[in-house]
Write a protein that holds these residues in place. Sequence first.
Motif, mmCIF file in Angstrom:
data_model
loop_
_atom_site.group_PDB
_atom_site.id
_atom_site.type_symbol
_atom_site.label_atom_id
_atom_site.label_comp_id
_atom_site.label_asym_id
_atom_site.label_seq_id
_atom_site.Cartn_x
_atom_site.Cartn_y
_atom_site.Cartn_z
ATOM 1 N N PRO A 169 -6.047 2.661 14.051
ATOM 2 C CA PRO A 169 -5.258 2.570 12.904
ATOM 3 C C PRO A 169 -5.355 3.779 12.117
ATOM 4 C CG PRO A 169 -7.186 1.163 12.641
ATOM 5 C CD PRO A 169 -7.243 1.783 14.004
ATOM 6 N N ASN A 170 -6.302 4.549 11.972
ATOM 7 C CA ASN A 170 -6.667 5.821 11.126
ATOM 8 C C ASN A 170 -7.200 6.943 11.683
ATOM 9 O OD1 ASN A 170 -7.772 2.807 9.482
ATOM 10 N ND2 ASN A 170 -6.836 4.352 8.017
ATOM 11 N N TRP A 171 -6.190 7.847 11.326
ATOM 12 C CA TRP A 171 -6.381 9.270 11.856
ATOM 13 C C TRP A 171 -6.576 10.516 10.907
ATOM 14 C CZ3 TRP A 171 -6.608 10.745 16.996
ATOM 15 C CH2 TRP A 171 -6.589 9.717 17.955
ATOM 16 N N ALA A 172 -7.517 11.441 10.889
ATOM 17 C CA ALA A 172 -7.501 12.503 10.199
ATOM 18 C C ALA A 172 -6.635 13.554 10.672
ATOM 19 C CB ALA A 172 -9.160 12.963 10.461
ATOM 20 N N LEU A 173 -6.082 14.473 9.914
ATOM 21 C CA LEU A 173 -5.083 15.507 10.298
ATOM 22 C C LEU A 173 -5.795 16.203 11.113
ATOM 23 C CD1 LEU A 173 -2.490 16.809 9.741
ATOM 24 C CD2 LEU A 173 -3.340 17.842 7.807
ATOM 25 N N LYS A 174 -6.704 16.640 10.946
ATOM 26 C CA LYS A 174 -7.334 17.781 12.134
ATOM 27 C C LYS A 174 -7.551 17.077 13.691
ATOM 28 C CE LYS A 174 -9.833 20.569 8.985
ATOM 29 N NZ LYS A 174 -11.243 20.941 8.285
ATOM 30 N N ALA A 175 -7.946 15.735 13.601
ATOM 31 C CA ALA A 175 -7.880 15.186 14.810
ATOM 32 C C ALA A 175 -6.661 14.902 15.332
ATOM 33 C CB ALA A 175 -8.577 13.706 14.613
ATOM 34 N N LEU A 176 -5.493 14.666 14.699
ATOM 35 C CA LEU A 176 -4.165 14.499 15.225
ATOM 36 C C LEU A 176 -3.627 15.830 15.539
ATOM 37 C CD1 LEU A 176 -2.592 12.205 12.433
ATOM 38 C CD2 LEU A 176 -3.021 11.734 14.975
ATOM 39 N N VAL A 177 -4.117 17.087 14.974
ATOM 40 C CA VAL A 177 -3.827 18.369 15.415
ATOM 41 C C VAL A 177 -4.398 18.685 16.716
ATOM 42 C CG1 VAL A 177 -3.932 20.869 15.066
ATOM 43 C CG2 VAL A 177 -3.583 19.333 13.036
ATOM 44 N N GLN A 178 -5.475 18.093 16.993
ATOM 45 C CA GLN A 178 -6.213 18.459 18.269
ATOM 46 C C GLN A 178 -5.362 17.424 19.399
ATOM 47 O OE1 GLN A 178 -10.184 17.260 17.858
ATOM 48 N NE2 GLN A 178 -11.178 19.570 17.773
ATOM 49 N N GLN A 215 -11.165 7.114 3.749
ATOM 50 C CA GLN A 215 -10.782 7.917 2.874
ATOM 51 C C GLN A 215 -10.802 9.363 3.875
ATOM 52 O OE1 GLN A 215 -13.707 9.175 0.056
ATOM 53 N NE2 GLN A 215 -12.548 10.705 -0.880
ATOM 54 N N GLY A 216 -9.615 9.919 3.461
ATOM 55 C CA GLY A 216 -9.391 11.448 4.271
ATOM 56 C C GLY A 216 -8.424 11.102 5.334
ATOM 57 N N THR A 217 -7.930 9.949 5.761
ATOM 58 C CA THR A 217 -7.500 9.611 6.856
ATOM 59 C C THR A 217 -5.989 9.174 6.597
ATOM 60 O OG1 THR A 217 -8.130 7.512 7.211
ATOM 61 C CG2 THR A 217 -9.645 9.089 8.182
ATOM 62 N N HIS A 218 -4.968 9.043 7.678
ATOM 63 C CA HIS A 218 -3.726 8.601 7.583
ATOM 64 C C HIS A 218 -3.563 7.393 8.256
ATOM 65 C CE1 HIS A 218 -3.083 12.982 6.728
ATOM 66 N NE2 HIS A 218 -1.986 12.600 5.993
ATOM 67 N N GLU A 219 -2.736 6.467 7.801
ATOM 68 C CA GLU A 219 -2.297 5.283 8.597
ATOM 69 C C GLU A 219 -0.908 5.057 8.297
ATOM 70 O OE1 GLU A 219 -3.387 1.275 6.506
ATOM 71 O OE2 GLU A 219 -4.948 2.493 5.905
ATOM 72 N N LEU A 220 -0.241 4.348 9.477
ATOM 73 C CA LEU A 220 1.106 4.019 9.210
ATOM 74 C C LEU A 220 1.603 3.194 8.215
ATOM 75 C CD1 LEU A 220 1.951 3.166 12.998
ATOM 76 C CD2 LEU A 220 2.637 5.324 11.710
ATOM 77 N N LYS A 221 2.748 3.519 7.484
ATOM 78 C CA LYS A 221 3.231 2.817 6.369
ATOM 79 C C LYS A 221 3.505 1.402 6.853
ATOM 80 C CE LYS A 221 5.552 6.478 3.940
ATOM 81 N NZ LYS A 221 6.843 7.185 3.449
ATOM 82 N N PRO A 222 3.495 0.416 6.089
ATOM 83 C CA PRO A 222 3.726 -0.932 6.448
ATOM 84 C C PRO A 222 4.937 -1.401 7.189
ATOM 85 C CG PRO A 222 2.950 -1.095 4.335
ATOM 86 C CD PRO A 222 2.901 0.451 4.802
ATOM 87 N N GLU A 223 5.871 -0.759 7.042
ATOM 88 C CA GLU A 223 7.189 -0.967 7.708
ATOM 89 C C GLU A 223 7.320 -0.383 9.183
ATOM 90 O OE1 GLU A 223 8.032 2.651 4.871
ATOM 91 O OE2 GLU A 223 6.971 0.714 4.673
ATOM 92 N N TYR A 224 6.459 0.652 9.350
ATOM 93 C CA TYR A 224 6.293 1.101 10.726
ATOM 94 C C TYR A 224 5.275 0.624 11.597
ATOM 95 C CZ TYR A 224 9.372 5.142 9.265
ATOM 96 O OH TYR A 224 10.135 5.798 8.637
ATOM 97 N N LYS A 225 4.222 -0.178 10.900
ATOM 98 C CA LYS A 225 3.365 -1.088 11.458
ATOM 99 C C LYS A 225 3.973 -2.360 12.365
ATOM 100 C CE LYS A 225 -0.951 -0.008 8.863
ATOM 101 N NZ LYS A 225 -1.726 -0.601 7.884
ATOM 102 N N LYS A 226 4.913 -2.775 11.550
ATOM 103 C CA LYS A 226 5.638 -3.962 12.118
ATOM 104 C C LYS A 226 6.790 -3.496 13.161
ATOM 105 C CE LYS A 226 5.560 -6.452 7.488
ATOM 106 N NZ LYS A 226 6.284 -6.660 6.271
ATOM 107 N N SER A 227 7.072 -2.385 13.122
ATOM 108 C CA SER A 227 8.368 -2.071 14.098
ATOM 109 C C SER A 227 7.924 -1.134 15.132
ATOM 110 C CB SER A 227 9.444 -1.592 13.165
ATOM 111 O OG SER A 227 9.230 -0.215 12.504
ATOM 112 N N THR A 228 6.484 -0.856 15.167
ATOM 113 C CA THR A 228 5.969 0.295 16.245
ATOM 114 C C THR A 228 6.504 -0.086 17.585
ATOM 115 O OG1 THR A 228 4.045 0.680 14.749
ATOM 116 C CG2 THR A 228 4.002 1.133 17.150
ATOM 117 N N GLY A 229 6.552 -1.502 17.932
ATOM 118 C CA GLY A 229 6.775 -1.930 19.262
ATOM 119 C C GLY A 229 8.179 -1.543 19.568
#
Length: 200
Positions: A146-155, A181-195
């Motif tokens: 559910p949570n990703w740091a920007l640098k990890a996503l770049v990798q 702290q320092g990570t990103h997570e999907l906005k609530p509307e995208y969490k519901k509609s990810t599928g």
Amino acid sequence: MLLQRQFKMELAQTNTGNTPKSYSLNMFKDFVPMCVFSESNQGKLSCEGKVEHKFDMEPHSDNLANYGKLCRERTQKYMVKSRQVQVLDNDHGMSMRPMPGLVGLIPSGSKEKKKQAPAKPSDVKRTRRDRTEMENIIFKLFERQPNWALKALVQETDQPEQFLKEILNDLCVYNKRGPNQGTHELKPEYKKSTGDTDAA
């Protein structure tokens, strides 16, 4: 008027290298009065005597050449940098590579992550993918965790950091405090509609 008398002191040792063996002792009487005190086992202080002479010691003129050599030796000694070569048992470099599945799980302030940072390729070498394709990839990554740091996503995505930031600003919330702290997570509307998004 300053009273001064000179004395000469000789060291008994003979194997002292370039250490001066003779010293001039300049005696003075004109100095701040001092006394010598002692303390008994019961804590009682006693005045043992008064200091009447002061001696300043310096290498005798007979030893100035040796003293000069000693000073040069000291300077050269401390200018030499001692370096050590250490052979590592694990010479495959595995400890320096990010392990699959662990990327993004390391806290942002950890030493391990800081060690990995210099090994990342620069953004200049990364090529942007199609935005829609990138959004789908990001949704799939957030399914993994559910949570990703920007640098990890770049990798993970091998995309330019600025390009990822633009997408993350639209899709995610940045955690400024708390356990994530320092990570990103999907906005609530995208969490519901990810599928639904993946299905599309």
